[in-house]
Design a protein around this motif. Sequence first.
Motif, PDB file in Angstrom:
ATOM      1  N   SER A  14       2.876  -6.870  -8.443  1.00 12.49           N
ATOM      2  CA  SER A  14       3.113  -6.732  -7.005  1.00 12.49           C
ATOM      3  C   SER A  14       1.994  -5.911  -6.386  1.00 12.49           C
ATOM      4  O   SER A  14       1.111  -5.400  -7.078  1.00 12.49           O
ATOM      5  CB  SER A  14       4.469  -6.055  -6.741  1.00 12.49           C
ATOM      6  OG  SER A  14       4.460  -4.718  -7.229  1.00 12.49           O
ATOM      7  N   GLY A  15       2.037  -5.796  -5.063  1.00 13.39           N
ATOM      8  CA  GLY A  15       1.166  -4.877  -4.339  1.00 13.39           C
ATOM      9  C   GLY A  15      -0.314  -5.106  -4.504  1.00 13.39           C
ATOM     10  O   GLY A  15      -0.801  -6.243  -4.525  1.00 13.39           O
ATOM     11  N   PRO A 184      -6.910   4.251  -2.019  1.00 11.78           N
ATOM     12  CA  PRO A 184      -6.110   3.749  -0.901  1.00 11.78           C
ATOM     13  C   PRO A 184      -5.318   4.877  -0.249  1.00 11.78           C
ATOM     14  O   PRO A 184      -5.009   5.885  -0.871  1.00 11.78           O
ATOM     15  CB  PRO A 184      -5.142   2.752  -1.559  1.00 11.78           C
ATOM     16  CG  PRO A 184      -5.597   2.618  -2.987  1.00 11.78           C
ATOM     17  CD  PRO A 184      -6.347   3.876  -3.313  1.00 11.78           C
ATOM     18  N   GLY A 185      -4.969   4.651   1.019  1.00 11.98           N
ATOM     19  CA  GLY A 185      -3.968   5.473   1.666  1.00 11.98           C
ATOM     20  C   GLY A 185      -2.631   4.764   1.558  1.00 11.98           C
ATOM     21  O   GLY A 185      -2.316   4.153   0.537  1.00 11.98           O
ATOM     22  N   ALA A 186      -1.846   4.800   2.631  1.00 13.24           N
ATOM     23  CA  ALA A 186      -0.548   4.116   2.635  1.00 13.24           C
ATOM     24  C   ALA A 186      -0.758   2.607   2.597  1.00 13.24           C
ATOM     25  O   ALA A 186      -1.538   2.058   3.363  1.00 13.24           O
ATOM     26  CB  ALA A 186       0.244   4.503   3.873  1.00 13.24           C
ATOM     27  N   VAL A 187      -0.061   1.956   1.674  1.00 15.35           N
ATOM     28  CA  VAL A 187      -0.145   0.505   1.523  1.00 15.35           C
ATOM     29  C   VAL A 187       1.263  -0.067   1.548  1.00 15.35           C
ATOM     30  O   VAL A 187       2.153   0.420   0.841  1.00 15.35           O
ATOM     31  CB  VAL A 187      -0.852   0.109   0.208  1.00 15.35           C
ATOM     32  CG1 VAL A 187      -0.854  -1.406   0.022  1.00 15.35           C
ATOM     33  CG2 VAL A 187      -2.279   0.643   0.195  1.00 15.35           C
ATOM     34  N   ALA A 188       1.467  -1.089   2.344  1.00 10.88           N
ATOM     35  CA  ALA A 188       2.786  -1.720   2.464  1.00 10.88           C
ATOM     36  C   ALA A 188       3.028  -2.590   1.243  1.00 10.88           C
ATOM     37  O   ALA A 188       2.665  -3.754   1.211  1.00 10.88           O
ATOM     38  CB  ALA A 188       2.854  -2.562   3.737  1.00 10.88           C
ATOM     39  N   SER A 189       3.593  -2.004   0.211  1.00 11.09           N
ATOM     40  CA  SER A 189       3.812  -2.725  -1.036  1.00 11.09           C
ATOM     41  C   SER A 189       5.125  -2.252  -1.653  1.00 11.09           C
ATOM     42  O   SER A 189       5.828  -1.405  -1.110  1.00 11.09           O
ATOM     43  CB  SER A 189       2.667  -2.470  -2.019  1.00 11.09           C
ATOM     44  OG  SER A 189       2.753  -1.165  -2.567  1.00 11.09           O
TER      45      SER A 189
END
Length: 281
Positions: A14-15, A184-189
Amino acid sequence: MTSPKTVLITGTSSGIGLAAALAAAEAGWTTIATMRNTGKAEALLKAAEENGVADRIQVKRLDVVDPESIAACLDEVIAEHGRLDALINNAGAAQVGTIEQMSLDDVRTAMEVNFFGVVAATRAALPHLRAARGRVITVTSVGGAVGQPFNEAYCAAKFAVEGFMESLAPVAATVGVDVTVVEPGAVASEFVANIGLDVPALLAAAGPYAPAMEAYLGRTRDAFASAQTPAEAAAPIIEALTGENPAFRVQTSEWAREFVGTTLADLDGSAVQALTRAWVR
């Protein structure tokens, strides 16, 4: 004919890992997409089919905390493809909490997955990467540069990864291997969802830290509301994989660059403390 270059990526169910596997295949690489539980490969395989790259993605089991699993996977890759040109260390696990309310086993688990897993995979891959004059690309985090409240164990592991890779980079370069860390910073995963936080229980158990925890969780929810997509975060990884003379340290967004820049320019630590203390009050 020269065989296609081969990349092994950890944590691809995922992600960012899934997005990086697709993008590497789209860039023409033979992509060994690994995960601890190959029963979770459905999303990746479906996306590979939809993007027309199923023939360039091969799913294999690899558990970064199991050296025998790492060795077996690498042996299969070399037997089947004859080469390994790049390793992308992406597998990781979040750990939220403060040390007084965590066990030492919790901390050791965070270090095993996020640090020792990276070390073990890199160590095992290096002989093959030397032969190919290849690359090690490691997904760390802005939390590997800026220590963040209620992330002591996670950030400690990511700081350790950055120190390990920064120390390895000049040595690896003498044998033709490039080393890059991607922050990375915040990642929608699913990474955050996979923590499995029971927020009411977390706050109930926080004792004197409950007000700070509540403030931190509110700030974090806001940050993830405007997070990057996994594909956006994966793009700089592929640039490091395919570009000439990749930088050692790469951020995945302008926000991440500014955030990491805070600590890199903060000689006495006051700027970072001023920033993160605001998150818990």
